[in-house]
Design an enzyme around this catalytic site. Sequence first.
Site, mmCIF file in Angstrom:
data_model
loop_
_atom_site.group_PDB
_atom_site.id
_atom_site.type_symbol
_atom_site.label_atom_id
_atom_site.label_comp_id
_atom_site.label_asym_id
_atom_site.label_seq_id
_atom_site.Cartn_x
_atom_site.Cartn_y
_atom_site.Cartn_z
ATOM 1 N N GLU A 51 0.243 3.668 -9.706
ATOM 2 C CA GLU A 51 1.215 3.988 -8.660
ATOM 3 C C GLU A 51 2.560 4.379 -9.266
ATOM 4 O O GLU A 51 3.166 5.385 -8.858
ATOM 5 C CB GLU A 51 1.371 2.792 -7.717
ATOM 6 C CG GLU A 51 0.119 2.512 -6.914
ATOM 7 C CD GLU A 51 0.122 1.165 -6.225
ATOM 8 O OE1 GLU A 51 -0.909 0.824 -5.626
ATOM 9 O OE2 GLU A 51 1.139 0.451 -6.295
ATOM 10 N N CYS A 68 1.003 -0.108 -1.448
ATOM 11 C CA CYS A 68 0.071 -1.148 -1.842
ATOM 12 C C CYS A 68 0.468 -2.490 -1.221
ATOM 13 O O CYS A 68 0.578 -2.598 -0.008
ATOM 14 C CB CYS A 68 -0.009 -1.201 -3.371
ATOM 15 S SG CYS A 68 -1.381 -2.192 -4.023
ATOM 16 N N HIS A 96 -1.830 -2.220 1.565
ATOM 17 C CA HIS A 96 -3.147 -2.441 0.980
ATOM 18 C C HIS A 96 -3.975 -3.337 1.898
ATOM 19 O O HIS A 96 -3.447 -4.265 2.527
ATOM 20 C CB HIS A 96 -3.003 -3.084 -0.401
ATOM 21 C CG HIS A 96 -4.271 -3.119 -1.178
ATOM 22 N ND1 HIS A 96 -5.209 -4.111 -1.012
ATOM 23 C CD2 HIS A 96 -4.769 -2.272 -2.117
ATOM 24 C CE1 HIS A 96 -6.227 -3.875 -1.816
ATOM 25 N NE2 HIS A 96 -5.992 -2.767 -2.498
#
Length: 477
Positions: free
Chosen positions: A307, A394, A414
């Site tokens: 990421e 996330c 996430h």
Amino acid sequence: MKSFLLQSPLPLPPPPTRFSQMPTFATSPQYFPFVFAAAATASASASQQPKTPTAKRSSKPTKTLFPTPSSTTTTTANVTTPSLPLKKVLVPIGFGTEEMEAVILVDVLRRAGAHVTVASVEPQLEVEASSGTKLIADVPISDCSDEFFDLVALPGGMPGSVRLRDCKILQQITSKQAEEERLYGAISAAPAVTLLPWGLLKRKHVTCHPAFIDKLPTFWAVKTNLEVSKELTTSRGPGTAFEFSISLVNQLFGEVVAKEVAELLVRQLMKAGDDNPRKEEFNEVEWSFDRIPHVLIPVANGSEGIEVVTIVDILRRAKVHVVVASIERSLKILASRGTKIVADKLISQATESIYDLIILPGGNAGAERLHKSRAVKRLLKEQESAGRKYGAICSSPVILHRQGLLKDKRATAHPSVISELNEELVDGSRVVIDGKLITSRGLASAIDFALAIVSKFFGHARARSVAEGLVFEYPKK
């Protein structure tokens, strides 16, 4: 982080000699075809097969904000297949290596259980990649000259592919790999710039980045995203790096492990039965500027390496000024899966500036540390008070939620933490934008996330242009 592996996955087909022989993967129009096809097959079969009993997990509550693995630096797999033989992989890097390709390769292969060695072809271990991200290799390439590897995988990038080409030790290692018919691969510019001068493409069907395809022998060049020709695997660019990596996992470990890793990635993007929209936007406002936008990305030990690197790479390709700031005492960060990243500044130095956008990367251990950082908390509070933009990906949207920064906002996160968002939840979309807030689901949606930011800053045409350079499928409108 929770595992999202199927309990009884169906097997993948065996590695093809030509990628075009695998129509289920090749014809899928979605995100990255190999991964989506694997997940689609598994999802369709899950309800038809009896579930294998699994050991019960402890129901004791955790004292941390996020469900953190037992080790933040582990390079062992997330897959469930036991007693796999150790597979050794070499990933060389040099000045100008494409950072997305290198980090995605390392991350995915380590998730599958491979012992991955990142080796520098430069005199020093610290290497500045093509978009300015500084990576630290595990060893110099000279330490690998007498080692046996099951796979040698070359990331691309320029001038990184030239630096690899000019390394005699790497040439000897890779040539020996080919002579002994062990696996080797290359992505982006590396097939044409590195392997071709070494004479390692003879009688092999090969693909590479579109900018270099004319350098390949015409008869053997193909324009597929992924090409497997005996022991050689090639691919086109950062946008196909997940496909490339999953294919290598399949060849190293077999069908079940590749399916499990693919499923792990895809579950971050989609739910069964959903249309899986790429992006949803609420309360639309303009993000455009009459100057270069400034973006801050705080990082910590345990931050999700894919990421961080993906967002930084894509934003810098779009000519955004990006500052990566370490909240640790050192600039050096040990990210998830053992990726070593050097930040641009310490967070104490970064707080002296004003940023148009602050983005929090995920990774459970990293998000936990970002959540505890007073400097990050102060920056976010000032960002919201000043009416500037902020976002997270996330597990990090939970940080925003706990600090009251998602109040009356729509967001995603996430799957392992998405239930924390309660009424703010938008489940199923890869990217959710609400006014001056942007959130995304995880590492498998990081490219979409970064391109959505580019689109908000500069418009859809700029985002599409960047996507083309990545060899990433992006909508025309």
